[in-house]
Every structure is written in structure tokens, then in C-alpha cells.
Design a protein around this motif. Sequence first.
Motif, PDB file in Angstrom:
ATOM      1  N   HIS A 146       0.868  -1.149  -0.123  1.00 54.33           N
ATOM      2  CA  HIS A 146      -0.017   0.018  -0.098  1.00 54.33           C
ATOM      3  C   HIS A 146       0.942   1.141   0.051  1.00 54.33           C
ATOM      4  O   HIS A 146       1.915   1.422   0.537  1.00 54.33           O
ATOM      5  N   GLY A 147       0.550   2.198  -0.767  1.00 53.25           N
ATOM      6  CA  GLY A 147       1.341   3.392  -1.117  1.00 53.25           C
ATOM      7  C   GLY A 147       2.646   3.163  -1.838  1.00 53.25           C
ATOM      8  O   GLY A 147       3.766   3.432  -1.299  1.00 53.25           O
ATOM      9  N   GLY A 148       2.343   2.651  -2.988  1.00 56.66           N
ATOM     10  CA  GLY A 148       3.655   2.022  -3.615  1.00 56.66           C
ATOM     11  C   GLY A 148       4.540   3.158  -3.976  1.00 56.66           C
ATOM     12  O   GLY A 148       5.708   2.871  -4.364  1.00 56.66           O
ATOM     13  N   ALA A 149       3.755   4.252  -4.232  1.00 64.57           N
ATOM     14  CA  ALA A 149       4.743   5.382  -4.814  1.00 64.57           C
ATOM     15  C   ALA A 149       5.681   6.471  -3.727  1.00 64.57           C
ATOM     16  O   ALA A 149       6.260   7.346  -4.060  1.00 64.57           O
ATOM     17  N   SER A 150       5.235   5.777  -2.312  1.00 60.85           N
ATOM     18  CA  SER A 150       5.898   6.359  -1.270  1.00 60.85           C
ATOM     19  C   SER A 150       7.198   6.181  -1.188  1.00 60.85           C
ATOM     20  O   SER A 150       7.902   5.236  -2.025  1.00 60.85           O
ATOM     21  N   GLY A 151       8.140   6.739  -0.239  1.00 63.37           N
ATOM     22  CA  GLY A 151       9.492   6.118   0.042  1.00 63.37           C
ATOM     23  C   GLY A 151       9.536   4.695   0.364  1.00 63.37           C
ATOM     24  O   GLY A 151      10.308   3.835  -0.279  1.00 63.37           O
ATOM     25  N   ILE A 152       8.705   4.155   1.260  1.00 67.16           N
ATOM     26  CA  ILE A 152       8.770   2.823   1.407  1.00 67.16           C
ATOM     27  C   ILE A 152       8.381   1.831   0.344  1.00 67.16           C
ATOM     28  O   ILE A 152       9.075   0.868   0.253  1.00 67.16           O
ATOM     29  N   GLY A 153       7.208   2.371  -0.217  1.00 66.32           N
ATOM     30  CA  GLY A 153       6.602   1.644  -1.283  1.00 66.32           C
ATOM     31  C   GLY A 153       7.810   1.498  -2.483  1.00 66.32           C
ATOM     32  O   GLY A 153       7.840   0.398  -2.965  1.00 66.32           O
ATOM     33  N   THR A 154       8.488   2.461  -2.968  1.00 67.54           N
ATOM     34  CA  THR A 154       9.563   2.220  -3.854  1.00 67.54           C
ATOM     35  C   THR A 154      10.452   1.574  -3.614  1.00 67.54           C
ATOM     36  O   THR A 154      11.063   0.691  -4.495  1.00 67.54           O
ATOM     37  N   MET A 155      11.057   1.483  -2.277  1.00 71.73           N
ATOM     38  CA  MET A 155      12.068   0.433  -2.032  1.00 71.73           C
ATOM     39  C   MET A 155      11.518  -0.808  -1.903  1.00 71.73           C
ATOM     40  O   MET A 155      11.963  -1.920  -2.137  1.00 71.73           O
ATOM     41  N   ALA A 156      10.179  -1.045  -1.051  1.00 71.98           N
ATOM     42  CA  ALA A 156       9.586  -2.555  -1.187  1.00 71.98           C
ATOM     43  C   ALA A 156       9.409  -3.117  -2.637  1.00 71.98           C
ATOM     44  O   ALA A 156       9.548  -4.429  -2.786  1.00 71.98           O
ATOM     45  N   ILE A 157       9.044  -2.633  -3.673  1.00 66.68           N
ATOM     46  CA  ILE A 157       8.794  -2.569  -4.743  1.00 66.68           C
ATOM     47  C   ILE A 157      10.075  -3.433  -5.402  1.00 66.68           C
ATOM     48  O   ILE A 157      10.178  -4.676  -5.886  1.00 66.68           O
ATOM     49  N   GLN A 158      11.368  -2.554  -5.230  1.00 64.88           N
ATOM     50  CA  GLN A 158      12.399  -3.104  -5.768  1.00 64.88           C
ATOM     51  C   GLN A 158      13.013  -4.262  -5.134  1.00 64.88           C
ATOM     52  O   GLN A 158      13.496  -5.264  -5.865  1.00 64.88           O
ATOM     53  N   LEU A 159      12.984  -4.222  -3.767  1.00 68.11           N
ATOM     54  CA  LEU A 159      13.633  -5.343  -2.945  1.00 68.11           C
ATOM     55  C   LEU A 159      12.847  -6.768  -3.076  1.00 68.11           C
ATOM     56  O   LEU A 159      13.569  -7.861  -3.325  1.00 68.11           O
ATOM     57  N   ALA A 160      11.598  -6.650  -3.331  1.00 69.94           N
ATOM     58  CA  ALA A 160      10.630  -7.806  -3.599  1.00 69.94           C
ATOM     59  C   ALA A 160      10.850  -8.387  -4.886  1.00 69.94           C
ATOM     60  O   ALA A 160      11.037  -9.649  -5.091  1.00 69.94           O
ATOM     61  N   LYS A 161      10.814  -7.467  -6.056  1.00 73.16           N
ATOM     62  CA  LYS A 161      11.402  -8.150  -7.315  1.00 73.16           C
ATOM     63  C   LYS A 161      12.739  -8.764  -7.302  1.00 73.16           C
ATOM     64  O   LYS A 161      12.984  -9.670  -8.072  1.00 73.16           O
ATOM     65  N   ALA A 162      13.792  -7.951  -6.597  1.00 73.40           N
ATOM     66  CA  ALA A 162      15.154  -8.531  -6.651  1.00 73.40           C
ATOM     67  C   ALA A 162      15.300  -9.887  -5.907  1.00 73.40           C
ATOM     68  O   ALA A 162      16.172 -10.706  -6.369  1.00 73.40           O
ATOM     69  N   VAL A 163      14.298 -10.279  -5.060  1.00 75.28           N
ATOM     70  CA  VAL A 163      14.156 -11.788  -4.554  1.00 75.28           C
ATOM     71  C   VAL A 163      13.601 -12.712  -5.333  1.00 75.28           C
ATOM     72  O   VAL A 163      13.057 -13.768  -4.894  1.00 75.28           O
ATOM     73  N   GLY A 164      12.749 -12.226  -6.462  1.00 75.93           N
ATOM     74  CA  GLY A 164      11.826 -13.026  -7.223  1.00 75.93           C
ATOM     75  C   GLY A 164      10.440 -13.178  -6.746  1.00 75.93           C
ATOM     76  O   GLY A 164       9.790 -14.071  -7.293  1.00 75.93           O
ATOM     77  N   ALA A 165       9.901 -12.067  -6.196  1.00 74.58           N
ATOM     78  CA  ALA A 165       8.585 -12.111  -5.807  1.00 74.58           C
ATOM     79  C   ALA A 165       7.696 -11.261  -6.976  1.00 74.58           C
ATOM     80  O   ALA A 165       8.231 -10.562  -7.634  1.00 74.58           O
ATOM     81  N   ARG A 166       6.673 -11.328  -6.915  1.00 73.35           N
ATOM     82  CA  ARG A 166       5.414 -10.829  -7.786  1.00 73.35           C
ATOM     83  C   ARG A 166       4.899  -9.604  -6.739  1.00 73.35           C
ATOM     84  O   ARG A 166       4.664  -9.822  -5.634  1.00 73.35           O
ATOM     85  N   VAL A 167       4.758  -8.430  -7.359  1.00 73.81           N
ATOM     86  CA  VAL A 167       4.533  -7.315  -6.397  1.00 73.81           C
ATOM     87  C   VAL A 167       3.151  -6.450  -7.244  1.00 73.81           C
ATOM     88  O   VAL A 167       3.059  -6.310  -8.154  1.00 73.81           O
ATOM     89  N   ALA A 168       2.073  -6.476  -6.236  1.00 75.51           N
ATOM     90  CA  ALA A 168       1.116  -5.467  -6.311  1.00 75.51           C
ATOM     91  C   ALA A 168       1.268  -4.387  -5.634  1.00 75.51           C
ATOM     92  O   ALA A 168       1.802  -4.200  -4.407  1.00 75.51           O
ATOM     93  N   GLY A 288      24.882  -1.622  -4.577  1.00 71.88           N
ATOM     94  CA  GLY A 288      25.870  -1.486  -5.608  1.00 71.88           C
ATOM     95  C   GLY A 288      25.881  -1.907  -6.731  1.00 71.88           C
ATOM     96  O   GLY A 288      26.784  -1.237  -7.748  1.00 71.88           O
ATOM     97  N   ALA A 289      24.947  -2.998  -6.938  1.00 69.33           N
ATOM     98  CA  ALA A 289      25.028  -3.507  -8.104  1.00 69.33           C
ATOM     99  C   ALA A 289      24.004  -2.756  -9.312  1.00 69.33           C
ATOM    100  O   ALA A 289      23.878  -2.928 -10.476  1.00 69.33           O
ATOM    101  N   GLY A 290      23.368  -1.678  -8.708  1.00 67.82           N
ATOM    102  CA  GLY A 290      22.223  -1.074  -9.516  1.00 67.82           C
ATOM    103  C   GLY A 290      20.998  -1.804  -9.557  1.00 67.82           C
ATOM    104  O   GLY A 290      20.321  -1.203 -10.388  1.00 67.82           O
ATOM    105  N   THR A 291      20.821  -2.911  -8.918  1.00 74.32           N
ATOM    106  CA  THR A 291      19.609  -3.715  -8.929  1.00 74.32           C
ATOM    107  C   THR A 291      18.408  -2.688  -8.310  1.00 74.32           C
ATOM    108  O   THR A 291      17.151  -2.907  -8.644  1.00 74.32           O
ATOM    109  N   VAL A 292      18.861  -2.354  -7.292  1.00 77.51           N
ATOM    110  CA  VAL A 292      17.896  -1.459  -6.352  1.00 77.51           C
ATOM    111  C   VAL A 292      18.297  -0.136  -6.361  1.00 77.51           C
ATOM    112  O   VAL A 292      19.860   0.189  -6.304  1.00 77.51           O
ATOM    113  N   ARG A 293      17.735   1.100  -6.322  1.00 79.38           N
ATOM    114  CA  ARG A 293      18.328   2.386  -6.262  1.00 79.38           C
ATOM    115  C   ARG A 293      16.945   3.343  -5.325  1.00 79.38           C
ATOM    116  O   ARG A 293      16.027   2.935  -5.316  1.00 79.38           O
TER     117      ARG A 293
END
Length: 328
Positions: A146-168, A288-293
Motif C-alpha cells: 500500500h502506498g507504492g509510490a511512497s519512499g517505503i513503497g518504492t523500496m519495497a517494490i524493488q527489493l521484492a522483485k530482486a528476490v523473485g517475488a510478484r508485486v502488487a 551497489g550492483a544497481g539492482t535497487v536504487r
Amino acid sequence: MHAITIPEPGGPEALVWAEVPDPVPAEGEVLVEVVAGAVNRADLLQRQGFYDPPPGTSPYPGLECSGRIAALGPGVSGWSVGDEVCALLVGGGYAEKVAVPAGQLLPVPDGVDLVTAAALPEVTSTVWSNVFMIAHLRPGETLLVHGGASGIGTMAIQLAKAVGARVAVTAGGPEKLARCAELGADILIDYREQDFVEELRKATDGAGADVILDIVGAKYLDRNVKALAVNGRLAVIGMQGGVKAELNLGALLAKRGAITATTLRARPLQEKAAIVAAVREHVWPLIGAGTVRPVVDRTLPLRDAAEAHRALDSGTHVGKILLVADRP
């Protein structure tokens, strides 16, 4: 030094730039000369008189910062004067200097400049501790943010995708949802126009979300339980939608679900140090690898903290709002 003070609770105008005593690092602390700090929802609550800092800690707002180590307190090892760092704080980030427990320091990650690094400590610590250390999101599972465009949300999207999860995600309007999609979100829900329970059900063939990261609180509790998958985990980290709600325990039992609720600020030093160490181990290599920013909406001078609070309260931002000290 100077800091943003709150002589009396109130609106953004309650934030006052004033000269205050320099902090002195205690046993196990370092003194950081602040280059930038970030604005968080908790700062707005503190300004309004609803979220006082723990006794004996800095009275100034600001839960994260970046800067350079200016002095080491007794018993500190592994860090040196002049090191560029970012830090998770209990308060005091809206100031020119802040004393920080050494266990809450992080080096500036590769590929990130010193100012931008101020956007990282609180969001990475919040997301990693709640989504991964507590809710144990796994590859292949679905995370609802919830709040995907917030500071928390933008980080949660990226970290979840980095570990292979699906994100809503839920967000307000097509522009914010488009930004979430750019970061990797798979299921886009406009909470102003759509029912997130129904949209998630359709997108997951009725399964629901394995993990939900919620900043809303009471207003969403019933619907969050409905949106959970069997064995789902709901992590509540905010109360923007109120603090009291009725919980249908029968529905939660049917889902074999779990609800957790956490904050970072009041946790014991050892717990915060463990979270920061986990972030350094697991998240810093991804950055550091640029996967998450880090996602930064805008930067403003530290003296203009009131304007930054108005911007955050307006809800028009995507990612973090930073406050930059006068010095380079």
C-alpha cells in the motif's frame, strides 16, 4: 550548531530554525556532521505533537541522515573521522550535527552520492525488517504494497522483485502507478477508483497476497485480511487511516493468517543494530550492483523543512524528499 526545532506543536510553521547546543557522542556513539536528511511521515506526527521522541534522545525531528564522521565517542571501533556514512536515527536528522550509535551507521553504498544516501537508512531498514525478517517473503510469492509510490513503497517494490517475488501496489492515480510499474510492480491498483481486494483476487486467480505491507492501518484492516492468501502475513507499519478497527478473527483463522505491527524508533539499540547489519549484508550489494536504487522526489534546503513537510503532506511526491544542509 543549528537545527530545526519545534517550540510548540502545530502546522509546518511550527518548525523553527534555531541555534542549539552541539551534541556530544556518548559511549558507543559517533558524531556525524550532517550533509542531508530525509523527511518521513513520523516527522509530521512529531511536529503535530503526536509522536514524541523517546526520553533522553534528540528532541529534533529526523529519522535518517547522511554525512561525515566528525568525532568518535568512547569505545567505538571500525569507523574513522572523515568516513562518509548514512545512519538510522532515533531523531536529530534535521540538524547540522547528530550523535549516532555506531551500530546504526552504514557506509555510503557504491554508486550513490552522499546527499542521496540520506534517502536509504529508514526505508531499507523498515522494508527489510518487516517484509523479509518478520514476514519472510519468498521467491514466487505475491507482495501487496500500500502506498507504492511512497519512499517505503518504492523500496519495497524493488527489493521484492530482486528476490523473485510478484508485486502488487496501490497508489493514487495513473502517474504514480506508472512510476511503480517502472520500478517493477506487476499489479497496479488505483485505490481511488478500484477495490484492491477484488483487483488482487482477479490478478492472482483468487489466491490473494502472501504478504501485505500496510501504511494505512485501521481503515484497511478488514479488507487486508480479505486480501490475504492462505498462510498470508500482514505487516502494519503505519496508521494513516486510524488506530482502531474491528477484527474478524474468524476470517483470520480461515486464512491461517498472521498480523504484525512494528515501529523502528523505539526499538532497543541491539535490535536496530541487528536490522542495520542485515541491511548492509543483504541490501547494500543490490544497491551497489544497481539492482535497487533510492528514489528521490526532490531536495530542499534544511532551513526549508516547513516546505518539505507541506510537500509530503500533499501526497504528490514519489519516493523521498531530502533536506540538504547549507555546507557542501
